[in-house]
Design an enzyme around this catalytic site. Structure first.
Site, PDB file in Angstrom:
ATOM      1  N   ASN A 108       0.847  -1.135  -0.140  1.00  0.00           N
ATOM      2  CA  ASN A 108      -0.042   0.000   0.020  1.00  0.00           C
ATOM      3  C   ASN A 108       0.949   1.198  -0.076  1.00  0.00           C
ATOM      4  O   ASN A 108       2.045   1.149   0.628  1.00  0.00           O
ATOM      5  CB  ASN A 108      -0.775  -0.066   1.047  1.00  0.00           C
ATOM      6  CG  ASN A 108      -0.234   0.719   2.336  1.00  0.00           C
ATOM      7  OD1 ASN A 108      -0.160   2.078   2.626  1.00  0.00           O
ATOM      8  ND2 ASN A 108       0.185  -0.099   3.333  1.00  0.00           N
ATOM      9  N   ILE A 143      -0.970   4.840   0.793  1.00  0.00           N
ATOM     10  CA  ILE A 143      -1.855   5.411   0.780  1.00  0.00           C
ATOM     11  C   ILE A 143      -1.319   7.128   1.272  1.00  0.00           C
ATOM     12  O   ILE A 143      -2.287   7.898   0.712  1.00  0.00           O
ATOM     13  CB  ILE A 143      -2.683   5.263   2.286  1.00  0.00           C
ATOM     14  CG1 ILE A 143      -3.013   3.724   2.341  1.00  0.00           C
ATOM     15  CG2 ILE A 143      -3.996   6.105   2.542  1.00  0.00           C
ATOM     16  CD1 ILE A 143      -3.842   3.008   1.237  1.00  0.00           C
ATOM     17  N   GLY A 144      -0.634   7.150   1.555  1.00  0.00           N
ATOM     18  CA  GLY A 144       0.352   8.625   1.545  1.00  0.00           C
ATOM     19  C   GLY A 144      -0.435   9.324   3.003  1.00  0.00           C
ATOM     20  O   GLY A 144      -0.431  10.725   3.059  1.00  0.00           O
ATOM     21  N   LEU A 145      -0.879   8.758   4.178  1.00  0.00           N
ATOM     22  CA  LEU A 145      -1.171   9.311   5.304  1.00  0.00           C
ATOM     23  C   LEU A 145      -2.563  10.204   4.933  1.00  0.00           C
ATOM     24  O   LEU A 145      -2.725  11.267   5.469  1.00  0.00           O
ATOM     25  CB  LEU A 145      -0.200   9.993   5.928  1.00  0.00           C
ATOM     26  CG  LEU A 145       1.167   9.146   6.443  1.00  0.00           C
ATOM     27  CD1 LEU A 145       2.286  10.028   6.997  1.00  0.00           C
ATOM     28  CD2 LEU A 145       0.615   8.159   7.459  1.00  0.00           C
ATOM     29  N   CYS A 184       6.271   5.502   8.681  1.00  0.00           N
ATOM     30  CA  CYS A 184       5.647   5.287   7.595  1.00  0.00           C
ATOM     31  C   CYS A 184       6.605   5.342   6.368  1.00  0.00           C
ATOM     32  O   CYS A 184       7.471   6.293   6.191  1.00  0.00           O
ATOM     33  CB  CYS A 184       4.854   6.537   7.357  1.00  0.00           C
ATOM     34  SG  CYS A 184       3.980   6.345   5.782  1.00  0.00           S
TER      35      CYS A 184
END
Ligand code: SIN
Length: 321
Positions: A69, A71-73, A132
């Protein structure tokens, strides 16, 4: 069979199974499907200071042993999370414990996040996301790989909150045990091991990345040996509770982490295929005999890693779910 509640980093949990950050939003999104109150708890989506739209689609791609994944936070930002999302959790969860995940680009952003959330109700602890792999401004480099930044974040956040601080660390850390010790020395009350492992999936036809950001974080079954190994390695080196996460699909997998030294586990990728997977795992664990401490149903071995003293969130014994 019921589990005795256990106190872990000064918080009482009714069972060891939590939903991982990024897999359950802010709880409300799943409330019609998952009985959140049957769980030990949940970790919110990571909150950043400003709202984030996230990375380009597609954000998730499966492969035969898990998924990647990026998502980019994506999240509504601190103010909306605090003012619009946290109140629902405060109103609806009594037995399940909430950990608020925060993620920054700079030391100062982490400090502002903890300071800004501290007065809100509805959560028991902070999970500091230092790992992340999908933050474009950091070029995919986990914050926890910068030792000075890691210790500054934890030390300065420590001064802003009386809640437990749980540092979430990265799997691609050649010095993970030293990083764990540094996090604890800086004031972390617990560690979450581990975040996703940087990875890339390509379309075999044209060679293009299968997710929009190119690279992402790998999770699912392939991550489990990495996570169990990390917990096992760190458990002997620090004296704070560990939360194990990575590739847990069933109670046996959760037990691997508990035997390796975790006090709690988080379920992530499994929930995408089976939204009630975490409930099932909690129910199945409650039926097992002689779980490792602090969950030993036989009453043997007390809560390991449990801090003595105040129990701000006492809960009754868990009914089978
Ligand atoms: C993401 O939002 O891209 C994932 C967050 C994380 O892995 O910490």
């Amino acid at each position: 069979m019921t589990l005795r509640p256990a106190e872990v980093f000064r918080v009482a949990f009714q069972n060891p199974v939590l939903l991982a950050a990024g897999t359950c939003g802010f709880g409300r999104e799943l409330s019609g499907v998952v009985d959140l109150e049957a769980l030990g708890g949940m970790v919110t989506k990571s909150i950043t200071m400003a709202p984030r739209a996230g990375n380009p689609a597609p954000r998730v791609a499966e492969f035969d042993a898990g998924m990647v994944n990026s998502i980019g936070l994506a999240n509504p930002g601190m103010e909306r999370a605090r003012d619009d999302k946290l109140p629902w959790l405060a109103d609806h969860l009594r037995r399940a414990r909430v950990l608020v995940s925060v993620a920054g680009h700079t030391v100062e952003e982490y400090v502002e996040l903890v300071r800004g959330m501290e007065a809100a109700d509805g959560f028991a602890a902070f999970e500091i996301n230092l790992s992340c792999p999908n933050d474009q401004r950091l070029g995919g480099r986990a914050f926890s790989l910068d030792r000075d930044a890691l210790t500054a974040v934890i030390g300065r956040c420590r001064a802003e909150t009386s809640r437990p601080l749980i540092a979430k660390l990265a799997p691609n850390d050649p010095d993970l045990v030293d990083t764990a010790r540094a996090a604890v020395d800086a004031g972390a009350d617990g560690l979450t091991l581990i975040n996703t492992l940087p990875g890339r999936l390509l379309d075999p036809g044209d060679g293009h990345p299968r997710i929009g950001a190119g690279q992402g974080g790998m999770s699912g079954p392939a991550l489990r040996p990495v996570g169990v190994h990390a917990v096992n390695a760190v458990a002997g080196a620090v004296d704070v509770p560990l939360i194990g996460v990575g590739g847990i699909l069933n109670a046996d997998h959760a037990l691997e982490y508990l035997h390796a030294g975790a006090s709690l586990v988080q379920v992530g990728t499994a929930s995408f295929a089976a939204p009630r997977a975490a409930e099932r795992i909690a129910r199945d664990l409650a039926r097992r005999r002689d779980l490792p401490a602090p969950w030993g149903a036989s009453g043997r071995g007390g809560p390991s890693h449990a801090s003595p003293g105040a129990n701000p969130a006492a809960v009754p014994s868990t009914e089978p779910v």
